[in-house]
Design a protein around this motif. Structure first.
Motif, PDB file in Angstrom:
ATOM      1  N   LEU A 225       4.661   6.253  -7.785  1.00  0.00           N
ATOM      2  CA  LEU A 225       5.658   6.768  -6.858  1.00  0.00           C
ATOM      3  C   LEU A 225       5.407   6.177  -5.472  1.00  0.00           C
ATOM      4  O   LEU A 225       4.256   5.986  -5.060  1.00  0.00           O
ATOM      5  CB  LEU A 225       5.601   8.295  -6.794  1.00  0.00           C
ATOM      6  CG  LEU A 225       5.752   9.035  -8.130  1.00  0.00           C
ATOM      7  CD1 LEU A 225       5.645  10.535  -7.911  1.00  0.00           C
ATOM      8  CD2 LEU A 225       7.049   8.676  -8.826  1.00  0.00           C
ATOM      9  N   TYR A 226       6.499   5.908  -4.767  1.00  0.00           N
ATOM     10  CA  TYR A 226       6.389   5.234  -3.474  1.00  0.00           C
ATOM     11  C   TYR A 226       7.493   5.746  -2.560  1.00  0.00           C
ATOM     12  O   TYR A 226       8.627   5.985  -3.007  1.00  0.00           O
ATOM     13  CB  TYR A 226       6.529   3.727  -3.665  1.00  0.00           C
ATOM     14  CG  TYR A 226       6.498   2.898  -2.408  1.00  0.00           C
ATOM     15  CD1 TYR A 226       5.296   2.651  -1.742  1.00  0.00           C
ATOM     16  CD2 TYR A 226       7.664   2.346  -1.892  1.00  0.00           C
ATOM     17  CE1 TYR A 226       5.267   1.872  -0.595  1.00  0.00           C
ATOM     18  CE2 TYR A 226       7.650   1.562  -0.746  1.00  0.00           C
ATOM     19  CZ  TYR A 226       6.444   1.331  -0.099  1.00  0.00           C
ATOM     20  OH  TYR A 226       6.405   0.558   1.039  1.00  0.00           O
ATOM     21  N   LEU A 227       7.166   5.931  -1.309  1.00  0.00           N
ATOM     22  CA  LEU A 227       8.132   6.472  -0.357  1.00  0.00           C
ATOM     23  C   LEU A 227       8.161   5.604   0.893  1.00  0.00           C
ATOM     24  O   LEU A 227       7.168   5.513   1.616  1.00  0.00           O
ATOM     25  CB  LEU A 227       7.767   7.917   0.009  1.00  0.00           C
ATOM     26  CG  LEU A 227       8.811   8.696   0.808  1.00  0.00           C
ATOM     27  CD1 LEU A 227      10.064   8.930  -0.028  1.00  0.00           C
ATOM     28  CD2 LEU A 227       8.238  10.031   1.282  1.00  0.00           C
TER      29      LEU A 227
ATOM     30  N   ALA B 157       7.978   3.521  -8.334  1.00  0.00           N
ATOM     31  CA  ALA B 157       7.428   2.245  -7.869  1.00  0.00           C
ATOM     32  C   ALA B 157       6.987   1.383  -9.034  1.00  0.00           C
ATOM     33  O   ALA B 157       6.329   0.369  -8.845  1.00  0.00           O
ATOM     34  CB  ALA B 157       6.241   2.493  -6.937  1.00  0.00           C
ATOM     35  N   ASP B 158       7.341   1.783 -10.237  1.00  0.00           N
ATOM     36  CA  ASP B 158       6.985   1.056 -11.456  1.00  0.00           C
ATOM     37  C   ASP B 158       8.270   0.754 -12.218  1.00  0.00           C
ATOM     38  O   ASP B 158       9.158   1.614 -12.316  1.00  0.00           O
ATOM     39  CB  ASP B 158       6.037   1.909 -12.309  1.00  0.00           C
ATOM     40  CG  ASP B 158       5.625   1.192 -13.584  1.00  0.00           C
ATOM     41  OD1 ASP B 158       6.327   1.339 -14.599  1.00  0.00           O
ATOM     42  OD2 ASP B 158       4.613   0.488 -13.561  1.00  0.00           O
TER      43      ASP B 158
ATOM     44  N   LEU C 180       6.254  -2.276  -9.017  1.00  0.00           N
ATOM     45  CA  LEU C 180       7.250  -2.935  -8.172  1.00  0.00           C
ATOM     46  C   LEU C 180       6.811  -3.015  -6.719  1.00  0.00           C
ATOM     47  O   LEU C 180       6.993  -4.040  -6.055  1.00  0.00           O
ATOM     48  CB  LEU C 180       8.582  -2.174  -8.283  1.00  0.00           C
ATOM     49  CG  LEU C 180       9.749  -2.656  -7.419  1.00  0.00           C
ATOM     50  CD1 LEU C 180      10.107  -4.096  -7.761  1.00  0.00           C
ATOM     51  CD2 LEU C 180      10.955  -1.747  -7.600  1.00  0.00           C
ATOM     52  N   VAL C 181       6.243  -1.933  -6.195  1.00  0.00           N
ATOM     53  CA  VAL C 181       5.935  -1.885  -4.779  1.00  0.00           C
ATOM     54  C   VAL C 181       4.832  -0.864  -4.552  1.00  0.00           C
ATOM     55  O   VAL C 181       4.636   0.049  -5.358  1.00  0.00           O
ATOM     56  CB  VAL C 181       7.204  -1.510  -3.970  1.00  0.00           C
ATOM     57  CG1 VAL C 181       7.668  -0.099  -4.310  1.00  0.00           C
ATOM     58  CG2 VAL C 181       7.002  -1.646  -2.462  1.00  0.00           C
ATOM     59  N   GLY C 182       4.089  -1.043  -3.470  1.00  0.00           N
ATOM     60  CA  GLY C 182       3.126  -0.029  -3.063  1.00  0.00           C
ATOM     61  C   GLY C 182       1.677  -0.337  -3.345  1.00  0.00           C
ATOM     62  O   GLY C 182       0.810   0.450  -2.979  1.00  0.00           O
TER      63      GLY C 182
ATOM     64  N   ALA D 172       0.858  -1.194   0.000  1.00  0.00           N
ATOM     65  CA  ALA D 172       0.000   0.000   0.000  1.00  0.00           C
ATOM     66  C   ALA D 172       0.891   1.240   0.000  1.00  0.00           C
ATOM     67  O   ALA D 172       2.083   1.188   0.289  1.00  0.00           O
ATOM     68  CB  ALA D 172      -0.914   0.006   1.229  1.00  0.00           C
ATOM     69  N   GLY D 173       0.260   2.375  -0.354  1.00  0.00           N
ATOM     70  CA  GLY D 173       0.952   3.647  -0.243  1.00  0.00           C
ATOM     71  C   GLY D 173       1.482   4.233  -1.531  1.00  0.00           C
ATOM     72  O   GLY D 173       2.026   5.330  -1.528  1.00  0.00           O
TER      73      GLY D 173
END
Length: 818
Positions: free
Chosen positions: A79-81, A134-135, A204-206, A62-63
């Protein structure tokens, strides 16, 4: 808790906006543009800091902030932080503020400052994109942007041969590594579609469907398809090229031709950190939780330890202070990669913590090197010494930073190196055998790290060389000194925090931040972190003592070791650059063959190469994509069509035996007219009319042209006939397969249905048709409505060609054309 989308987009966009504004700002501020650029970096740093709480509580599922990019392909700007992204973002913006400020003094009166600040801001934006992406597609785009902008920065001094050579080498190595990375990303995304319960994704993530949110499913799909090791290898090659790991470290020492602020920014805190960032980001994806020494460790940890040792030895052979720091950078990046490669808790802590420590002491040392070169007028190690008398503040910073680089307690680099010793010792103790080499190589590399660190430190002590003693060395301007002192001070504070923790006083905010960085790369979920000086005997404390002790014993023999490394580097097969230079020379020789066999000045050669290459690429693409051909159920045609096709085949065969070009063109026209007749018999009168018009125009034009050429060029040789026949058969076969592949597809959403439904005049409509073609001839509607821009482009091309022909005809005989 998700980060604010507007803030992340602003952080990503501001550096590029600032880069675009630099030319206008430079006209007003001149050399003070450095402070404008520093202001942009400071704003980005402040914006990132506002999102720290969200980053500390981020989870892989998530996020993410998602902005649609190419929806048809499932590509998004995501985008991911989290802790790791926040750390790299802080390094890019925080060190960026200091480097831009430092540049105000260092780049004074230097050429191309407008280009310098614009490119450096664009690089900072690219690095932020790498950290926040995040991609996989967005990550790759920003990854390559760092290569392009670093190429421009390394080659800032464009008039020097060394600068151009260094820029080309860095671009070649990093971009080739990026191609390996791209293949790995594509395979990774492709495999996700085969994982149970997981759709094909580039995220990738989030998100819940992202790769890092489903590591076990992705690993299972990779192993089932036999792609686990290849994908890991491809990703590691890409990361190794960016982070200058052996044998791809060759570009980094040459990159020191860049201005020193560029070296401090790119080659200590940001660009070279992109590779280790990627390794840390993907570690939870490729590292299974219950395997002591998985394939990931065998590949990544071994690469990191070898790079750490080899480049530390090469640093001892350096003759230039920036060259020494360059090899040192590669060595410490190897330490980080080795830590991330080890499948234990101390390993991931090593990687995360040493990113911070290395960025602080190495950025400070690069700025110190700039001050030394700026004030002493040389970077040659043997021409420097006794600088503390003239540069006392710089000397104090060097003491803190160089001892941190050496891994001497209680300075900051000691703690993360101690974690590496712990991680390698644990693997060796549990596995034994060849894994005993892990701690041995780590100690060996640390001995040489101690040696070159102390050698750098001794530039400020002892007697100055004869040439330097007579030189008037002045204190650097505050704009160069202040950033250097601040970085050295931060490195000292990190070391001091470890001393305080030893007596029970913890800097909780810093340890919490480091814990979030560690958690981003840990296989398990939450993760705590603390560090302190050793309080009891341990094997890894003994390893630290051994490395420092051996280094102290060997330092009096530093010059002998230096000469030995130089002699070893002089041997062609052991020279870092030998294979690169030989490879480039080989490519040059291969390129020299192109004019001989391809660019011959003969149109037939150009046509043959172009057509054959295109055909092979098309057929290769069909094969790689697994294109399906329609099943053959028989071939039934009426007698009229059969006769027409037979005449067409006879006409095509007769072209090869035509006695002249004119006869060949006339014979070839038989084929074109038979195709028109075929369209008539197939109930396609529009196509038949188009074919007749085109065939007639082509025939007339060719006859007009051939009237000005010789009747025949002579008999073709046997080899030429075979070559022509092969190319003709290849092109014909490609067209045949393309038609079969195109007609085999039966998509559910057929475009023909859309065209038929919207091409005519609807039953109810207003005075202006906006949602329909409004024509009675569907082919015409397609050409002038649905494909209007395509048709306009074709008309434009034809108009330009016609004007060119008319111009050449008008110039004929006037001396304006050959």
């Amino acid at each position: 808790m998700s980060p604010d989308a507007a803030v992340l987009l602003a952080v990503l966009g501001l550096p590029f906006l600032g880069a675009a504004l630099v030319p206008a700002v430079h006209r007003v501020l001149g050399e003070r543009t450095a402070y404008f650029a520093a202001g942009v970096a400071a704003v980005c740093l402040a914006l990132l800091a506002t999102q720290a709480d969200a980053a500390l509580h981020a989870t892989p599922d998530a996020g993410a902030v998602v902005v649609p990019w190419i929806p048809a392909l499932g590509v998004e700007l995501a985008l991911y932080l989290d802790g790791l992204a926040l750390l790299v973002g802080f390094l890019a913006t925080g060190v960026g503020v200091l480097v831009f400020t430092y540049s105000a003094g260092y780049m004074r009166d230097e050429p191309g400052t407008q280009r310098y600040y614009a490119t450096l801001l664009a690089f900072m934006g690219s690095m932020l994109g790498v950290a926040l992406a995040a991609d996989l597609i967005a990550l790759f785009v920003f990854w390559e942007l760092t290569s392009v902008t670093s190429f421009l920065l390394i080659g800032h001094y464009r008039t020097t041969d060394a600068g151009r050579y260094a820029a080309r080498k860095s671009l070649f190595v990093t971009v080739v590594g990026g191609l390996f990375l791209l293949v790995g990303f594509v395979l990774l995304a492709h495999v996700t579609g085969q994982a149970p319960g997981l759709a094909r994704t580039f995220t990738l993530v989030g998100t819940e469907g992202s790769l890092l949110a489903n590591p076990e499913g992705v690993r299972g799909a990779l192993e089932t398809g036999g792609l686990f090791v290849p994908v890991v290898a491809l990703v590691v090659v890409g990361a190794a090229a960016k982070s200058a790991q052996v044998p791809l470290q060759i570009w980094l020492p040459d990159a020191m031709e860049a201005p020193t602020p560029v070296s401090a920014f790119l080659h200590s805190a940001t660009m070279v950190k992109a590779g280790v960032y990627l390794v840390g980001r993907l570690r939870p994806l490729f590292l299974p939780p219950d395997v002591a020494v998985p394939e990931w460790t065998l590949l990544v940890a071994t690469l990191g330890l070898i790079s750490m040792a080899v480049t530390a030895v090469l640093a001892v052979g350096a003759t230039d202070i920036k060259e020494l720091l360059a090899y040192s950078t590669a060595s410490h990046l190897g330490l980080i990669i080795a830590g991330y490669g080890l499948a234990n808790e101390a390993g991931v802590e090593t990687g995360a913590f040493h990113i911070v420590n290395h960025a602080l002491f190495k950025a400070a040392l690069f700025l110190v090197a700039g001050i030394v070169a700026h004030e002493a007028g040389t970077r040659a190690i043997h021409d420097l010494g006794g600088l503390a008398e003239h540069l006392p503040v710089t000397a104090a910073v060097t003491v803190v930073a160089a001892l941190g680089m050496a891994g001497v307690p209680p300075f900051n680099g000691f703690y993360s190196k101690e974690l590496l010793f712990e991680a390698t010792w644990d693997v060796a103790a549990h596995e034994g055998g060849l894994y005993l080499l892990f701690p041995a190589v780590a100690v060996f590399g640390s001995v040489f790290t101690f040696l070159y660190s102390i050698r750098f430190l001794m530039l400020f002590f002892g007697e100055p060389p004869d040439g330097l003693a007579d030189r008037e060395i002045q204190a650097p301007p505050w704009s160069m000194l202040a950033p250097t002192v601040l970085l050295g001070g931060l490195a000292g504070l990190v070391g001091l925090a470890g001393v305080l923790a030893t007596v029970g006083v913890h800097v909780e905010a810093f340890e919490t931040f480091l814990a979030s960085v560690v958690a981003s790369s840990a296989v398990a979920g939450g993760h705590g972190f603390e560090y302190h000086l050793p309080t009891s005997p341990s094997p890894y404390a003994g390893m630290s003592l051994l490395a420092i002790g051996l280094g102290a014993v060997l330092y009096p023999s530093y010059d002998r070791l230096h000469r030995g490394v130089r002699r070893l580097r002089a041997v062609p097969h052991t020279s870092p650059d030998a294979y690169y230079d030989a490879g480039i020379e080989g490519l040059d020789r291969l390129g020299a063959l192109v004019p001989r066999y391809v660019q011959t000045g003969v149109v037939r050669t150009y046509a043959a190469v172009l057509l054959a290459s295109t055909s092979l690429l098309v057929l290769g693409g069909y094969t790689a994509a697994g294109a399906d051909l329609p099943a053959f159920d028989g071939f039934v045609v009426g007698l009229p069509i059969a006769l027409v096709l037979l005449v067409a085949v006879v006409g095509a065969a007769a072209v090869g035996t035509a006695p002249s070009h004119v006869a060949g063109v006339l014979t070839l026209s038989i084929l074109g007219f038979m195709v028109a007749v075929f369209y008539v018999l197939a109930s396609a009168p529009d196509l038949a009319l188009t074919q007749l018009v085109v065939e007639t125009l082509v025939l007339v034009i060719l006859l007009l042209v051939l009237d000005e050429l010789p009747a025949f060029y002579g008999e073709a040789t046997g080899l030429r006939s075979i070559t022509d026949g092969f190319v003709a058969a290849l092109v014909g076969g490609t067209v045949f397969v393309t038609v079969l592949v195109a007609t085999a597809g039966r998509p559910d959403d057929r475009i023909a249905e859309f065209l038929v439904e919207n091409g005519g005049v609807p039953a109810e409509h207003g005075p202006v048709l906006l949602d329909a073609g409004g024509g009675g001839n569907l082919v015409n509607v397609i050409l002038v409505d649905f494909r209007a821009f395509d048709t306009l482009g074709e008309i434009t091309v034809l108009a330009i060609a016609a004007l060119s022909v008319l111009t050449l005809i008008a110039m004929r005989g006037t001396g304006g054309a050959p």
